[in-house]
Design a protein around this motif. Structure first.
Motif, PDB file in Angstrom:
ATOM      1  N   PRO A  84       0.819  -1.225   0.000  1.00 51.40           N
ATOM      2  CA  PRO A  84       0.000   0.000   0.000  1.00 51.40           C
ATOM      3  C   PRO A  84       0.849   1.270   0.000  1.00 51.40           C
ATOM      4  CG  PRO A  84      -0.949  -1.612   1.476  1.00 51.40           C
ATOM      5  CD  PRO A  84       0.365  -2.190   1.020  1.00 51.40           C
ATOM      6  N   GLU A  85       1.999   1.226   0.622  1.00 49.38           N
ATOM      7  CA  GLU A  85       2.867   2.412   0.653  1.00 49.38           C
ATOM      8  C   GLU A  85       3.527   2.707  -0.689  1.00 49.38           C
ATOM      9  OE1 GLU A  85       2.959  -0.232   2.745  1.00 49.38           O
ATOM     10  OE2 GLU A  85       5.039  -0.700   3.352  1.00 49.38           O
ATOM     11  N   ASP A  86       3.346   1.835  -1.676  1.00 47.03           N
ATOM     12  CA  ASP A  86       3.821   2.114  -3.030  1.00 47.03           C
ATOM     13  C   ASP A  86       2.823   2.977  -3.801  1.00 47.03           C
ATOM     14  OD1 ASP A  86       5.041  -1.248  -3.172  1.00 47.03           O
ATOM     15  OD2 ASP A  86       6.247   0.577  -2.900  1.00 47.03           O
ATOM     16  N   THR A  87       1.656   3.208  -3.237  1.00 49.37           N
ATOM     17  CA  THR A  87       0.638   4.023  -3.898  1.00 49.37           C
ATOM     18  C   THR A  87       1.157   5.438  -4.129  1.00 49.37           C
ATOM     19  OG1 THR A  87      -1.206   2.757  -2.975  1.00 49.37           O
ATOM     20  CG2 THR A  87      -1.667   5.026  -3.654  1.00 49.37           C
ATOM     21  N   ALA A  88       1.107   5.876  -5.391  1.00 53.33           N
ATOM     22  CA  ALA A  88       1.629   7.191  -5.761  1.00 53.33           C
ATOM     23  C   ALA A  88       1.387   7.412  -7.253  1.00 53.33           C
ATOM     24  CB  ALA A  88       3.128   7.284  -5.469  1.00 53.33           C
ATOM     25  N   VAL A  89       1.661   8.626  -7.692  1.00 52.71           N
ATOM     26  CA  VAL A  89       1.766   8.890  -9.125  1.00 52.71           C
ATOM     27  C   VAL A  89       3.215   8.629  -9.511  1.00 52.71           C
ATOM     28  CG1 VAL A  89       1.544  10.576 -10.968  1.00 52.71           C
ATOM     29  CG2 VAL A  89      -0.089  10.587  -9.063  1.00 52.71           C
ATOM     30  N   SER A 117      -4.060  -1.564  -2.859  1.00 51.47           N
ATOM     31  CA  SER A 117      -4.998  -1.694  -1.748  1.00 51.47           C
ATOM     32  C   SER A 117      -4.600  -2.865  -0.852  1.00 51.47           C
ATOM     33  CB  SER A 117      -6.414  -1.888  -2.268  1.00 51.47           C
ATOM     34  OG  SER A 117      -6.472  -3.027  -3.107  1.00 51.47           O
ATOM     35  N   SER A 118      -4.915  -2.715   0.418  1.00 48.97           N
ATOM     36  CA  SER A 118      -4.545  -3.759   1.386  1.00 48.97           C
ATOM     37  C   SER A 118      -5.617  -4.816   1.482  1.00 48.97           C
ATOM     38  CB  SER A 118      -4.301  -3.129   2.749  1.00 48.97           C
ATOM     39  OG  SER A 118      -5.453  -2.428   3.170  1.00 48.97           O
TER      40      SER A 118
END
Length: 118
Positions: A84-89, A117-118
Motif C-alpha cells: 500500500p505504501e507504493d501508492t503514488a503517481v 490496496s490492502s
C-alpha cells in the motif's frame, strides 16, 4: 524537448504486480522513475544510465526491476510484491547529463497513477 509518455498504471491488491512503460520521443543518456504520493515529497524510485548501470531506492530493492530498450527509446518498471505504501503517481523521467543516478531529471512525463490496496 524530449517528450515522455507513461502507461501501465492502475489498481492492484497488495502482493500483486504491475509493469509501467515509458516511451521517449528521442534518445537521452539516462532514464528513470520517480513517484509522489499525496502530501509527500517526490521520491526517486529507480534509474538506469547510458551504460546500463542501475540505481534503486532502498524501499524498492528486491521488488522493482528497471529495464531499458534503447532501440525503442523505451523504459520499463516491473513492480512486484506491491505494498500500500507504493501508492503514488509514478513519473517517467530522463536527463541528458547523466544525473539519473542521483535522481536528477531534466525531462518528466505526465505521470501514471498506481494504487495498491490492502
Amino acid at each position: 524537448q524530449v517528450q515522455l509518455m507513461e502507461s501501465g498504471g492502475g489498481s492492484v491488491q497488495a502482493g500483486g504486480s504491475l509493469t509501467l512503460s515509458c516511451v521517449a520521443s528521442e534518445y537521452t543518456s539516462c532514464m528513470g522513475w520517480f513517484r509522489q504520493a499525496p502530501g509527500k515529497e517526490r521520491e526517486g524510485v529507480a534509474s538506469i544510465s547510458s551504460d546500463g548501470g542501475v540505481t534503486r531506492a532502498d524501499s524498492v530493492k528486491g521488488r522493482f526491476i528497471i529495464t531499458r530498450d534503447k532501440a525503442k527509446n523505451s523504459l520499463y518498471l516491473q513492480m512486484n510484491s506491491l505494498k500500500p505504501e507504493d501508492t503514488a503517481v509514478y513519473y517517467c523521467a530522463a536527463d541528458p547529463w547523466e544525473r539519473c543516478g542521483i535522481f536528477e531529471f531534466f525531462y518528466t512525463g505526465q505521470g501514471t497513477q498506481v494504487t495498491v490496496s490492502s
